[in-house]
Motif scaffolding. Structure first.
Motif, short mmCIF file in Angstrom:
data_model
loop_
_atom_site.label_atom_id
_atom_site.label_comp_id
_atom_site.label_asym_id
_atom_site.label_seq_id
_atom_site.Cartn_x
_atom_site.Cartn_y
_atom_site.Cartn_z
N GLU A 213 -4.71 -3.74 -6.48
CA GLU A 213 -6.09 -3.35 -6.19
C GLU A 213 -6.18 -2.01 -5.47
OE1 GLU A 213 -8.59 -7.43 -5.65
OE2 GLU A 213 -7.40 -6.80 -3.92
N TYR A 214 -7.29 -1.30 -5.75
CA TYR A 214 -7.66 -0.05 -5.08
C TYR A 214 -6.55 1.00 -5.10
CZ TYR A 214 -11.49 -2.96 -3.62
OH TYR A 214 -12.55 -3.82 -3.63
N GLY A 215 -5.70 0.97 -6.14
CA GLY A 215 -4.67 1.99 -6.29
C GLY A 215 -3.45 1.84 -5.41
N TYR A 216 -3.33 0.71 -4.71
CA TYR A 216 -2.18 0.51 -3.83
C TYR A 216 -1.02 -0.15 -4.58
CZ TYR A 216 -4.52 1.97 0.39
OH TYR A 216 -5.14 2.73 1.33
N GLY A 217 0.15 0.02 -4.04
CA GLY A 217 1.34 -0.59 -4.60
C GLY A 217 2.38 -0.80 -3.52
N TYR A 218 3.50 -1.36 -3.92
CA TYR A 218 4.64 -1.58 -3.04
C TYR A 218 5.92 -1.25 -3.78
CZ TYR A 218 1.93 -3.89 0.58
OH TYR A 218 1.05 -4.15 1.60
N VAL A 219 6.91 -0.76 -3.04
CA VAL A 219 8.23 -0.50 -3.61
C VAL A 219 9.29 -1.19 -2.74
CG1 VAL A 219 7.63 1.68 -4.73
CG2 VAL A 219 8.43 1.71 -2.37
N SER A 220 10.40 -1.56 -3.39
CA SER A 220 11.49 -2.20 -2.69
C SER A 220 12.80 -1.92 -3.42
CB SER A 220 11.27 -3.71 -2.62
OG SER A 220 12.39 -4.35 -2.02
N THR A 221 13.87 -1.83 -2.67
CA THR A 221 15.19 -1.68 -3.28
C THR A 221 15.99 -2.97 -3.25
OG1 THR A 221 16.10 -0.89 -1.19
CG2 THR A 221 15.37 0.79 -2.76
N ASN A 222 15.47 -3.99 -2.56
CA ASN A 222 16.22 -5.24 -2.47
C ASN A 222 15.38 -6.49 -2.73
OD1 ASN A 222 14.72 -5.55 -0.13
ND2 ASN A 222 16.44 -5.17 1.24
N GLY A 223 14.08 -6.34 -2.93
CA GLY A 223 13.22 -7.50 -3.18
C GLY A 223 12.79 -8.24 -1.93
N THR A 224 13.30 -7.83 -0.79
CA THR A 224 12.96 -8.48 0.48
C THR A 224 12.14 -7.57 1.37
OG1 THR A 224 14.98 -9.80 0.35
CG2 THR A 224 13.92 -9.64 2.49
N ASN A 225 12.55 -6.33 1.50
CA ASN A 225 11.84 -5.36 2.34
C ASN A 225 10.99 -4.46 1.43
OD1 ASN A 225 13.20 -6.22 4.74
ND2 ASN A 225 14.99 -5.15 3.96
N TRP A 226 9.67 -4.41 1.72
CA TRP A 226 8.73 -3.69 0.87
C TRP A 226 8.00 -2.62 1.66
CZ3 TRP A 226 8.13 -4.74 -4.35
CH2 TRP A 226 8.85 -5.84 -4.81
N LYS A 227 7.71 -1.50 1.00
CA LYS A 227 6.98 -0.40 1.61
C LYS A 227 5.70 -0.17 0.80
CE LYS A 227 7.22 4.57 2.22
NZ LYS A 227 7.92 5.77 1.80
N GLU A 228 4.57 -0.11 1.51
CA GLU A 228 3.29 0.14 0.84
C GLU A 228 3.21 1.60 0.41
OE1 GLU A 228 -0.70 -1.59 2.17
OE2 GLU A 228 -0.84 0.51 2.77
N ILE A 229 2.67 1.82 -0.80
CA ILE A 229 2.48 3.17 -1.32
C ILE A 229 1.06 3.29 -1.88
CG2 ILE A 229 4.90 3.62 -1.86
CD1 ILE A 229 4.24 2.91 -4.80
N VAL A 230 0.56 4.51 -1.95
CA VAL A 230 -0.71 4.77 -2.63
C VAL A 230 -0.34 5.39 -3.98
CG1 VAL A 230 -2.88 6.05 -2.61
CG2 VAL A 230 -1.94 5.13 -0.48
N VAL A 231 -0.67 4.67 -5.04
CA VAL A 231 -0.38 5.14 -6.39
C VAL A 231 -1.54 5.98 -6.91
CG1 VAL A 231 0.17 4.41 -8.75
CG2 VAL A 231 1.06 3.11 -6.80
#
Length: 188
Positions: free
Chosen positions: A77-95
């Motif tokens: 929603e609203y252009g937001y996303g998340y990225v992760s390199t391990n599936g456990t720790n996630w960082k919010e991003i604005v796409v």
């Protein structure tokens, strides 16, 4: 089968769990999965079950995983996303800074860093670095909501209006509108 019943049991009346993707990876002869649902990103490990590892404030709509780059990218929603390199720790991003809800995301193939997200108001966003940076791409079909994107491994395809297609042969950077159904990739 055990995973299916755990997923069904993990939801509740206020937040029904409707998983949108399973991304499996093998590590030391065991499998794990990341499952994005409305307001939670779950990690699944056999024998340990489901664990909500991130609770986004906004609903995530789709997720991809690249084994070659060990990277997950989720959009919502609203252009937001998340990225992760391990599936456990996630960082919010604005796409999408224009705040369009992003409905779907696809990778060109698992050995390429090109990722494209599509959504409301004809939004098409491309990343050539597996979701770290994004750019708005021109949509020759206009402002129609886009709900799905497909990759055949070398090209991207987006359905528009049921009988038209957007096509990109350059990793999602440029798009052409087509009505020629004979040019669509055929899969079994």
């Amino acid at each position: 089968l055990a995973l299916s019943s755990e997923i069904k049991d993990a939801g509740n009346e206020d937040n029904p769990l409707e998983p949108i993707v399973f991304s499996f990876k093998t590590k030391s002869n065991s499998s794990s999965a990341v499952i994005a649902s409305d307001y939670c990103i779950y990690s699944y490990t056999p024998g340990k079950g489901l664990t909500c590892v991130t609770k986004p404030e906004l609903s995530m709509q789709d997720i991809v995983y690249s084994k070659a780059f060990s990277r997950y990218v989720a959009v919502g929603e609203y252009g937001y996303g998340y990225v992760s390199t391990n599936g456990t720790n996630w960082k919010e991003i604005v796409v999408d800074k224009r705040e369009n809800t992003l409905n779907a995301i696809a990778m060109l193939n698992s050995y390429d860093q090109n990722v494209v997200a599509v959504g409301e108001n004809g939004a098409i966003l491309a990343s050539s670095d597996m979701g770290q940076t994004w750019s708005v791409r021109e949509n020759p079909a206009g402002n129609q909501n886009l709900t799905n994107i497909y990759s055949d491994g070398s090209q991207f395809w987006i359905a528009v209006d049921g009988d038209k297609w957007l096509h990109s042969a350059d990793g999602g950077q440029t798009w052409k509108l087509s009505t020629d159904l004979l040019k669509l990739p055929v899969t079994g």
